[in-house]
Design a protein around this motif. Structure first.
Motif, PDB file in Angstrom:
ATOM      1  N   ASP A 164      41.256 -12.178  21.060  1.00 50.36           N
ATOM      2  CA  ASP A 164      41.348 -12.450  23.018  1.00 50.36           C
ATOM      3  C   ASP A 164      42.894 -12.720  23.931  1.00 50.36           C
ATOM      4  N   ALA A 165      42.887 -13.510  22.644  1.00 52.62           N
ATOM      5  CA  ALA A 165      43.829 -14.553  23.142  1.00 52.62           C
ATOM      6  C   ALA A 165      45.852 -13.632  23.505  1.00 52.62           C
ATOM      7  N   GLY A 166      45.085 -12.474  22.687  1.00 59.68           N
ATOM      8  CA  GLY A 166      46.471 -11.332  22.788  1.00 59.68           C
ATOM      9  C   GLY A 166      47.544 -11.745  21.999  1.00 59.68           C
ATOM     10  N   ALA A 167      47.312 -12.162  21.138  1.00 62.38           N
ATOM     11  CA  ALA A 167      47.874 -12.495  20.271  1.00 62.38           C
ATOM     12  C   ALA A 167      47.326 -11.403  19.308  1.00 62.38           C
ATOM     13  N   LYS A 168      48.874 -11.144  17.903  1.00 58.99           N
ATOM     14  CA  LYS A 168      48.368 -10.110  16.988  1.00 58.99           C
ATOM     15  C   LYS A 168      48.071 -10.961  15.348  1.00 58.99           C
ATOM     16  N   VAL A 169      46.973 -10.345  14.299  1.00 54.10           N
ATOM     17  CA  VAL A 169      46.681 -11.293  13.656  1.00 54.10           C
ATOM     18  C   VAL A 169      47.151 -11.130  12.399  1.00 54.10           C
ATOM     19  N   ASP A 170      46.401 -10.834  11.567  1.00 54.57           N
ATOM     20  CA  ASP A 170      47.210 -10.948   9.958  1.00 54.57           C
ATOM     21  C   ASP A 170      46.315  -9.914   9.394  1.00 54.57           C
ATOM     22  N   PRO A 171      46.945  -8.779   8.859  1.00 57.87           N
ATOM     23  CA  PRO A 171      45.852  -7.908   8.491  1.00 57.87           C
ATOM     24  C   PRO A 171      44.984  -8.364   7.644  1.00 57.87           C
ATOM     25  N   GLY A 172      43.996  -7.652   7.282  1.00 56.35           N
ATOM     26  CA  GLY A 172      43.064  -7.601   6.397  1.00 56.35           C
ATOM     27  C   GLY A 172      41.374  -7.003   6.493  1.00 56.35           C
ATOM     28  N   THR A 173      40.416  -7.146   6.030  1.00 55.89           N
ATOM     29  CA  THR A 173      39.333  -7.175   5.903  1.00 55.89           C
ATOM     30  C   THR A 173      38.550  -7.648   7.624  1.00 55.89           C
ATOM     31  N   TYR A 174      38.607  -6.507   8.596  1.00 57.58           N
ATOM     32  CA  TYR A 174      37.337  -7.347   8.985  1.00 57.58           C
ATOM     33  C   TYR A 174      36.063  -6.865   9.403  1.00 57.58           C
ATOM     34  N   THR A 175      35.027  -7.465  10.274  1.00 58.59           N
ATOM     35  CA  THR A 175      33.785  -7.145  10.530  1.00 58.59           C
ATOM     36  C   THR A 175      33.743  -6.901  11.684  1.00 58.59           C
ATOM     37  N   PHE A 176      32.669  -5.735  12.261  1.00 56.72           N
ATOM     38  CA  PHE A 176      33.001  -5.268  13.281  1.00 56.72           C
ATOM     39  C   PHE A 176      31.054  -4.725  13.955  1.00 56.72           C
ATOM     40  N   ALA A 177      30.740  -5.605  14.772  1.00 61.51           N
ATOM     41  CA  ALA A 177      29.626  -5.490  15.298  1.00 61.51           C
ATOM     42  C   ALA A 177      29.016  -4.818  16.550  1.00 61.51           C
ATOM     43  N   ALA A 178      28.995  -3.956  17.106  1.00 58.57           N
ATOM     44  CA  ALA A 178      28.152  -3.376  17.750  1.00 58.57           C
ATOM     45  C   ALA A 178      27.223  -3.359  18.592  1.00 58.57           C
ATOM     46  N   THR A 179      26.745  -3.366  19.853  1.00 59.64           N
ATOM     47  CA  THR A 179      25.476  -3.735  20.280  1.00 59.64           C
ATOM     48  C   THR A 179      25.477  -3.247  21.522  1.00 59.64           C
ATOM     49  N   THR A 180      24.344  -3.545  21.967  1.00 65.52           N
ATOM     50  CA  THR A 180      23.839  -2.827  23.170  1.00 65.52           C
ATOM     51  C   THR A 180      22.818  -3.265  23.693  1.00 65.52           C
ATOM     52  N   THR A 181      21.763  -3.202  24.536  1.00 67.94           N
ATOM     53  CA  THR A 181      20.940  -3.717  25.457  1.00 67.94           C
ATOM     54  C   THR A 181      19.674  -2.193  25.499  1.00 67.94           C
TER      55      THR A 181
END
Length: 241
Positions: free
Chosen positions: A176-193
Protein backbone atom coordinates in the motif's frame (compact mmCIF):
# COMPACT_ATOMS: atom_id res chain seq x y z
CA UNK A 1 -29.54 -74.49 -9.58
CA UNK A 2 -28.19 -71.36 -7.84
CA UNK A 3 -25.35 -69.43 -9.47
CA UNK A 4 -22.84 -67.26 -7.64
CA UNK A 5 -20.95 -65.03 -10.05
CA UNK A 6 -18.75 -63.59 -7.31
CA UNK A 7 -16.94 -66.79 -6.39
CA UNK A 8 -16.59 -68.92 -3.30
CA UNK A 9 -19.24 -71.54 -4.24
CA UNK A 10 -19.01 -75.02 -2.70
CA UNK A 11 -19.97 -77.54 -5.43
CA UNK A 12 -21.02 -80.14 -2.90
CA UNK A 13 -23.59 -77.72 -1.54
CA UNK A 14 -24.73 -76.69 -5.04
CA UNK A 15 -25.19 -80.34 -6.04
CA UNK A 16 -27.10 -80.99 -2.86
CA UNK A 17 -29.48 -78.09 -3.57
CA UNK A 18 -29.75 -78.58 -7.34
CA UNK A 19 -32.06 -81.56 -7.43
CA UNK A 20 -29.46 -84.04 -8.76
CA UNK A 21 -30.68 -87.57 -8.45
CA UNK A 22 -27.37 -89.38 -8.13
CA UNK A 23 -27.79 -93.08 -9.00
CA UNK A 24 -24.11 -93.90 -8.52
CA UNK A 25 -23.66 -92.82 -4.93
CA UNK A 26 -21.16 -90.12 -3.91
CA UNK A 27 -18.61 -90.97 -6.61
CA UNK A 28 -20.08 -88.54 -9.17
CA UNK A 29 -20.17 -85.73 -6.65
CA UNK A 30 -16.63 -86.40 -5.45
CA UNK A 31 -15.28 -86.73 -8.98
CA UNK A 32 -16.92 -83.52 -10.17
CA UNK A 33 -15.90 -81.58 -7.10
CA UNK A 34 -12.30 -82.69 -7.44
CA UNK A 35 -12.04 -81.99 -11.17
CA UNK A 36 -13.58 -78.54 -10.96
CA UNK A 37 -12.22 -77.17 -7.69
CA UNK A 38 -9.01 -79.12 -7.26
CA UNK A 39 -7.13 -78.41 -4.08
CA UNK A 40 -7.32 -74.58 -4.32
CA UNK A 41 -11.14 -74.34 -4.07
CA UNK A 42 -11.69 -72.19 -7.16
CA UNK A 43 -14.95 -70.30 -7.67
CA UNK A 44 -17.78 -71.76 -9.73
CA UNK A 45 -17.35 -70.27 -13.21
CA UNK A 46 -19.23 -70.90 -16.44
CA UNK A 47 -17.13 -73.98 -17.32
CA UNK A 48 -17.73 -75.51 -13.90
CA UNK A 49 -21.42 -74.68 -14.15
CA UNK A 50 -21.71 -76.45 -17.53
CA UNK A 51 -19.82 -79.47 -16.20
CA UNK A 52 -22.12 -79.58 -13.19
CA UNK A 53 -25.17 -79.42 -15.45
CA UNK A 54 -23.91 -82.28 -17.63
CA UNK A 55 -23.15 -84.38 -14.54
CA UNK A 56 -26.62 -83.71 -13.24
CA UNK A 57 -28.12 -84.98 -16.52
CA UNK A 58 -25.93 -88.08 -16.53
CA UNK A 59 -26.86 -89.03 -12.99
CA UNK A 60 -30.58 -88.33 -13.01
CA UNK A 61 -33.03 -91.12 -12.26
CA UNK A 62 -34.41 -92.51 -15.56
CA UNK A 63 -37.72 -93.22 -13.83
CA UNK A 64 -37.95 -89.66 -12.53
CA UNK A 65 -36.02 -87.43 -14.96
CA UNK A 66 -35.49 -83.74 -14.54
CA UNK A 67 -38.42 -81.55 -15.46
CA UNK A 68 -38.06 -79.82 -18.86
CA UNK A 69 -38.91 -76.39 -17.48
CA UNK A 70 -36.26 -76.74 -14.79
CA UNK A 71 -33.69 -77.77 -17.41
CA UNK A 72 -34.54 -74.75 -19.59
CA UNK A 73 -34.26 -72.48 -16.56
CA UNK A 74 -30.80 -73.83 -15.83
CA UNK A 75 -29.73 -73.22 -19.44
CA UNK A 76 -30.99 -69.65 -19.11
CA UNK A 77 -28.94 -69.28 -15.94
CA UNK A 78 -25.88 -70.54 -17.79
CA UNK A 79 -26.46 -67.99 -20.57
CA UNK A 80 -26.81 -65.20 -18.00
CA UNK A 81 -23.61 -66.28 -16.25
CA UNK A 82 -21.68 -66.24 -19.52
CA UNK A 83 -23.06 -62.79 -20.36
CA UNK A 84 -22.07 -61.41 -16.96
CA UNK A 85 -18.57 -62.84 -17.35
CA UNK A 86 -18.20 -61.17 -20.76
CA UNK A 87 -19.52 -57.90 -19.35
CA UNK A 88 -17.00 -58.01 -16.49
CA UNK A 89 -14.17 -58.53 -18.97
CA UNK A 90 -15.39 -55.58 -21.06
CA UNK A 91 -15.67 -53.27 -18.04
CA UNK A 92 -12.17 -54.27 -16.91
CA UNK A 93 -10.79 -53.47 -20.36
CA UNK A 94 -12.57 -50.09 -20.40
CA UNK A 95 -11.21 -49.25 -16.93
CA UNK A 96 -7.68 -50.08 -18.08
CA UNK A 97 -8.05 -47.86 -21.14
CA UNK A 98 -9.39 -45.02 -18.99
CA UNK A 99 -6.43 -45.24 -16.61
CA UNK A 100 -3.99 -45.16 -19.53
CA UNK A 101 -5.76 -42.12 -20.99
CA UNK A 102 -5.74 -40.40 -17.60
CA UNK A 103 -2.01 -41.04 -17.18
CA UNK A 104 -1.32 -39.57 -20.63
CA UNK A 105 -3.43 -36.52 -19.79
CA UNK A 106 -1.59 -36.12 -16.48
CA UNK A 107 1.85 -36.18 -18.10
CA UNK A 108 0.83 -33.41 -20.49
CA UNK A 109 -0.19 -31.12 -17.60
CA UNK A 110 3.13 -31.12 -15.73
CA UNK A 111 4.87 -27.77 -16.13
CA UNK A 112 1.78 -26.09 -17.56
CA UNK A 113 0.28 -22.88 -16.25
CA UNK A 114 -3.29 -23.17 -15.01
CA UNK A 115 -5.90 -20.86 -13.53
CA UNK A 116 -7.51 -22.65 -10.60
CA UNK A 117 -10.08 -21.91 -7.93
CA UNK A 118 -7.90 -21.03 -4.95
CA UNK A 119 -7.18 -18.13 -2.61
CA UNK A 120 -3.38 -18.54 -2.62
CA UNK A 121 -0.74 -18.08 -5.29
CA UNK A 122 3.05 -18.17 -5.63
CA UNK A 123 3.78 -14.69 -6.95
CA UNK A 124 6.85 -13.33 -8.72
CA UNK A 125 6.49 -9.72 -7.61
CA UNK A 126 8.88 -8.48 -10.30
CA UNK A 127 6.01 -9.00 -12.75
CA UNK A 128 2.35 -8.02 -12.80
CA UNK A 129 0.00 -10.63 -11.35
CA UNK A 130 -3.55 -11.06 -12.70
CA UNK A 131 -6.39 -12.80 -10.89
CA UNK A 132 -10.17 -13.05 -11.15
CA UNK A 133 -12.97 -12.66 -8.63
CA UNK A 134 -16.39 -14.19 -9.34
CA UNK A 135 -19.21 -11.67 -8.78
CA UNK A 136 -22.55 -13.50 -8.19
CA UNK A 137 -24.69 -10.40 -8.89
CA UNK A 138 -24.31 -6.71 -9.57
CA UNK A 139 -22.63 -4.92 -6.65
CA UNK A 140 -21.70 -1.34 -5.90
CA UNK A 141 -18.22 -2.18 -4.64
CA UNK A 142 -15.81 -5.11 -4.32
CA UNK A 143 -12.41 -5.40 -2.68
CA UNK A 144 -9.41 -7.72 -2.93
CA UNK A 145 -7.09 -7.82 0.09
CA UNK A 146 -3.64 -9.38 -0.33
CA UNK A 147 -1.81 -10.86 2.68
CA UNK A 148 1.66 -12.40 2.97
CA UNK A 149 2.47 -15.89 4.30
CA UNK A 150 2.35 -14.56 7.87
CA UNK A 151 -1.16 -13.17 7.40
CA UNK A 152 -0.05 -9.54 7.32
CA UNK A 153 -2.15 -7.32 5.04
CA UNK A 154 0.06 -6.05 2.20
CA UNK A 155 -2.25 -4.51 -0.38
CA UNK A 156 -5.88 -3.57 -0.86
CA UNK A 157 -7.25 -3.37 -4.40
CA UNK A 158 -10.59 -1.66 -4.95
CA UNK A 159 -12.60 -3.14 -7.83
CA UNK A 160 -15.42 -0.59 -7.64
CA UNK A 161 -18.91 -1.40 -8.90
CA UNK A 162 -19.19 -4.67 -10.83
CA UNK A 163 -21.89 -6.49 -12.74
CA UNK A 164 -22.44 -10.24 -12.35
CA UNK A 165 -19.61 -12.28 -13.86
CA UNK A 166 -15.82 -12.43 -13.59
CA UNK A 167 -13.99 -9.32 -12.43
CA UNK A 168 -10.25 -9.22 -13.21
CA UNK A 169 -7.71 -7.48 -11.01
CA UNK A 170 -4.00 -6.77 -11.44
CA UNK A 171 -1.38 -6.56 -8.71
CA UNK A 172 1.93 -4.88 -9.54
CA UNK A 173 3.78 -6.50 -6.64
CA UNK A 174 3.81 -3.43 -4.42
CA UNK A 175 2.38 -2.81 -0.96
CA UNK A 176 0.00 0.00 0.00
CA UNK A 177 3.01 2.30 0.43
CA UNK A 178 4.10 1.67 -3.17
CA UNK A 179 7.21 -0.38 -2.30
CA UNK A 180 8.01 -3.68 -3.97
CA UNK A 181 7.54 -6.76 -1.80
CA UNK A 182 9.48 -10.00 -1.94
CA UNK A 183 8.36 -12.90 -4.16
CA UNK A 184 6.51 -15.60 -2.27
CA UNK A 185 3.13 -17.12 -1.51
CA UNK A 186 0.31 -14.63 -0.96
CA UNK A 187 -3.35 -14.95 0.00
CA UNK A 188 -6.07 -13.12 -1.92
CA UNK A 189 -9.37 -12.43 -0.14
CA UNK A 190 -12.09 -10.92 -2.34
CA UNK A 191 -15.18 -9.56 -0.62
CA UNK A 192 -18.27 -7.51 -1.37
CA UNK A 193 -21.56 -6.56 0.26
CA UNK A 194 -24.77 -8.33 -0.79
CA UNK A 195 -28.06 -7.59 0.98
CA UNK A 196 -26.14 -5.57 3.56
CA UNK A 197 -23.97 -8.57 4.44
CA UNK A 198 -20.25 -8.98 3.87
CA UNK A 199 -19.80 -11.80 1.36
CA UNK A 200 -16.63 -13.66 0.40
CA UNK A 201 -16.05 -14.15 -3.32
CA UNK A 202 -14.50 -17.08 -5.15
CA UNK A 203 -11.13 -16.25 -6.71
CA UNK A 204 -9.33 -17.86 -9.64
CA UNK A 205 -5.55 -17.44 -9.60
CA UNK A 206 -2.70 -18.59 -11.87
CA UNK A 207 -0.32 -21.36 -10.80
CA UNK A 208 2.15 -23.86 -12.25
CA UNK A 209 1.57 -27.62 -12.16
CA UNK A 210 4.53 -29.40 -10.53
CA UNK A 211 3.08 -32.91 -10.61
CA UNK A 212 -0.17 -34.83 -10.87
CA UNK A 213 -1.65 -37.42 -8.50
CA UNK A 214 -3.81 -40.16 -10.06
CA UNK A 215 -6.47 -41.83 -7.95
CA UNK A 216 -6.15 -45.61 -7.59
CA UNK A 217 -9.86 -45.93 -6.82
CA UNK A 218 -11.34 -44.05 -9.76
CA UNK A 219 -11.48 -40.70 -8.03
CA UNK A 220 -10.67 -37.30 -9.48
CA UNK A 221 -7.21 -36.35 -10.70
CA UNK A 222 -5.37 -33.94 -8.36
CA UNK A 223 -2.96 -31.27 -9.59
CA UNK A 224 -0.05 -30.43 -7.30
CA UNK A 225 0.56 -26.72 -7.78
CA UNK A 226 3.86 -24.99 -7.05
CA UNK A 227 3.80 -23.60 -3.52
CA UNK A 228 0.06 -24.24 -3.09
CA UNK A 229 -0.56 -27.95 -2.60
CA UNK A 230 -3.17 -30.08 -4.34
CA UNK A 231 -6.17 -28.86 -6.30
CA UNK A 232 -8.80 -31.05 -8.00
CA UNK A 233 -8.84 -30.91 -11.79
CA UNK A 234 -12.50 -29.80 -11.66
CA UNK A 235 -11.33 -26.62 -9.86
CA UNK A 236 -9.23 -25.59 -12.87
CA UNK A 237 -10.76 -22.92 -15.07
CA UNK A 238 -8.07 -22.56 -17.74
CA UNK A 239 -5.01 -24.56 -18.82
CA UNK A 240 -2.29 -22.57 -20.57
CA UNK A 241 1.21 -23.15 -21.90
Amino acid sequence: MAIDTTGGVDLNQVLANSGVKNTTGNSAVSSLTGSVTGTDKKALGKDAFLQLLVTQMKNQNPLDPQDNSEFVAQLAQFSSLEGITTLNDSVTAIAGTFKSSQALQASSLVGRSVIAQTDKAAVDTTKSFTGTAVIPESVSAATVKISDKDGKLIKTIELGSQSAGNASFVWDGTNDAGAKVDPGTYTFAATTTIDNKATSLVTYLPATVNSVTLSQTGGEMMLNLAGLGSVALSKVQTIGL
